[in-house]
Design a protein around this motif. Structure first.
Motif, PDB file in Angstrom:
ATOM      1  N   CYS A   1       9.044  -0.597   5.874  1.00 47.15           N
ATOM      2  CA  CYS A   1       8.762  -0.778   4.445  1.00 47.15           C
ATOM      3  C   CYS A   1       8.281  -2.209   4.234  1.00 47.15           C
ATOM      4  O   CYS A   1       9.005  -3.155   4.536  1.00 47.15           O
ATOM      5  CB  CYS A   1       9.999  -0.504   3.603  1.00 47.15           C
TER       6      CYS A   1
ATOM      7  N   CYS B   1      10.863  -4.057   1.727  1.00 42.73           N
ATOM      8  CA  CYS B   1      12.184  -4.364   2.277  1.00 42.73           C
ATOM      9  C   CYS B   1      12.067  -5.186   3.560  1.00 42.73           C
ATOM     10  O   CYS B   1      13.048  -5.818   3.980  1.00 42.73           O
ATOM     11  CB  CYS B   1      12.944  -3.075   2.577  1.00 42.73           C
TER      12      CYS B   1
ATOM     13  N   HIS C   1       9.230   4.484  -0.610  1.00 40.04           N
ATOM     14  CA  HIS C   1      10.585   4.231  -0.097  1.00 40.04           C
ATOM     15  C   HIS C   1      11.575   4.729  -1.142  1.00 40.04           C
ATOM     16  O   HIS C   1      12.221   3.952  -1.840  1.00 40.04           O
ATOM     17  CB  HIS C   1      10.758   2.730   0.203  1.00 40.04           C
TER      18      HIS C   1
ATOM     19  N   CYS D   1      14.000   0.817  -1.869  1.00 39.29           N
ATOM     20  CA  CYS D   1      13.513  -0.068  -2.935  1.00 39.29           C
ATOM     21  C   CYS D   1      12.724   0.697  -3.994  1.00 39.29           C
ATOM     22  O   CYS D   1      12.411   0.140  -5.045  1.00 39.29           O
ATOM     23  CB  CYS D   1      12.662  -1.182  -2.336  1.00 39.29           C
TER      24      CYS D   1
HETATM   25 ZN   LIG Z   1      11.592  -0.561   0.706  1.00 41.92          ZN
END
Ligand SMILES: [Zn+2]
Lengths: 101, 184
Positions: A6, A9, A60, A64
């Motif tokens: 991601c 993240c 995601h 997040c």
């Molecule tokens: Zn994420």
């Protein structure tokens, strides 16, 4: 299970946290009411179906919550890269290993 | 169908030699969304909002975790809700944001014990050891989105939506017993 990086993240995480969200870089028309039926058909329904690297959106979802883009090889299921939404489409020649360009 | 966990009294719900699962006392839970210069909100909340996803900042009895690039969850004592809401409302003119009271949406299960981390692997595909002590992550546990806080090597908290909490607890309870048998 696939592991997906991601870009928000900055972690590589199990596929179970993510959802697929279709082809990337589909641009919404600036002036929707000026579109012809053919242009609408193209925008809504016509998608690439490549055998190989595919630019696609992922989210995601259980994390997040962000949408981001990825280049995934549809043959090997290998993610070549992921990048933030709004970032330019990366050049394939920089992603593929030598000999596969 | 299992009864919602919120109908139970806070305290230990299941325990074995492997781990102990308890229902935490109710608290204020506030979902905060904001973008831009966060200084007005930091001043209003009396803390510095963390900007790395997963980072936790404690400030007295308040605690905030960064869940996304523009998203935080604040935990505080239940009677602190009005003070937080009014302080943030005062900051609204300088930094428009969204602050939503979601206290009734979730319950917190505390999971601790020698095999607490192993217990979490029955529903979470993530590498639990990748979550440092003092941080947390929003992640996936057997089909549900949960916020997992790591308070210690063998101490976790899991925020789970109340309507899914019965299912999540039943799974943890089963795992708790199985792990105890496995490590006996
Ligand atoms: Zn994420």
């Amino acid at each position: 299970m696939l592991l997906i990086h991601c870009p928000y993240c900055e972690e590589t995480l199990p596929e179970a946290e993510f959802t697929y969200a279709g082809q990337a870089h589909i641009i919404r028309p600036e002036n929707p009411s000026g579109q012809t039926d053919d242009q609408w058909e193209e925008f809504l329904f016509i998608r690439a179906n490549p055998k190989g690297p595919h630019y696609e959106r992922w989210r995601h979802f259980h994390g997040c919550g962000r949408f981001f883009n990825a280049v995934r090889d549809t043959v090997s299921d290998k993610f070549l890269t992921t990048y933030k939404a709004g970032a330019p489409r990366p050049d394939l020649s920089t992603l593929l290993p030598e000999g596969q360009k | 169908m299992s009864a919602p966990i919120s109908q139970k009294a806070p305290g230990v719900l299941a325990a074995s030699t492997a781990a102990e699962i308890a229902l935490a006392a109710p608290c204020a839970r506030l979902s905060l969304r904001a973008r831009g210069d966060l200084a007005p909100l930091n001043a209003a909340l009396g803390l510095t909002l963390p900007t790395r996803i997963g980072q936790v900042v404690p400030a007295g009895e308040r605690q905030v975790i960064c869940l996304g690039p523009d998203e935080w969850m604040i935990h505080a004592p239940s009677d602190d809700t009005a003070a937080i809401a009014s302080a943030c409302a005062d900051a609204y003119a300088t930094l428009p944001h969204s602050l939503v009271d979601v206290s009734a949406r979730e319950v917190t299960l505390t999971i601790k014990g020698a095999h607490a981390a192993e217990l979490l692997t029955i529903g979470c595909a993530r590498d639990i050891d990748g979550i440092p002590v003092g941080e947390g992550r929003r992640t996936f546990f057997d089909g549900q989105t949960v916020i997992l806080w790591r308070d210690g090597d063998t101490a976790f908290r899991m925020d789970v939506w109340n309507s899914f909490s019965g299912h999540v607890f039943d799974l943890l309870k089963t795992g708790c017993a199985e792990l105890a048998a496995e490590h006996a």
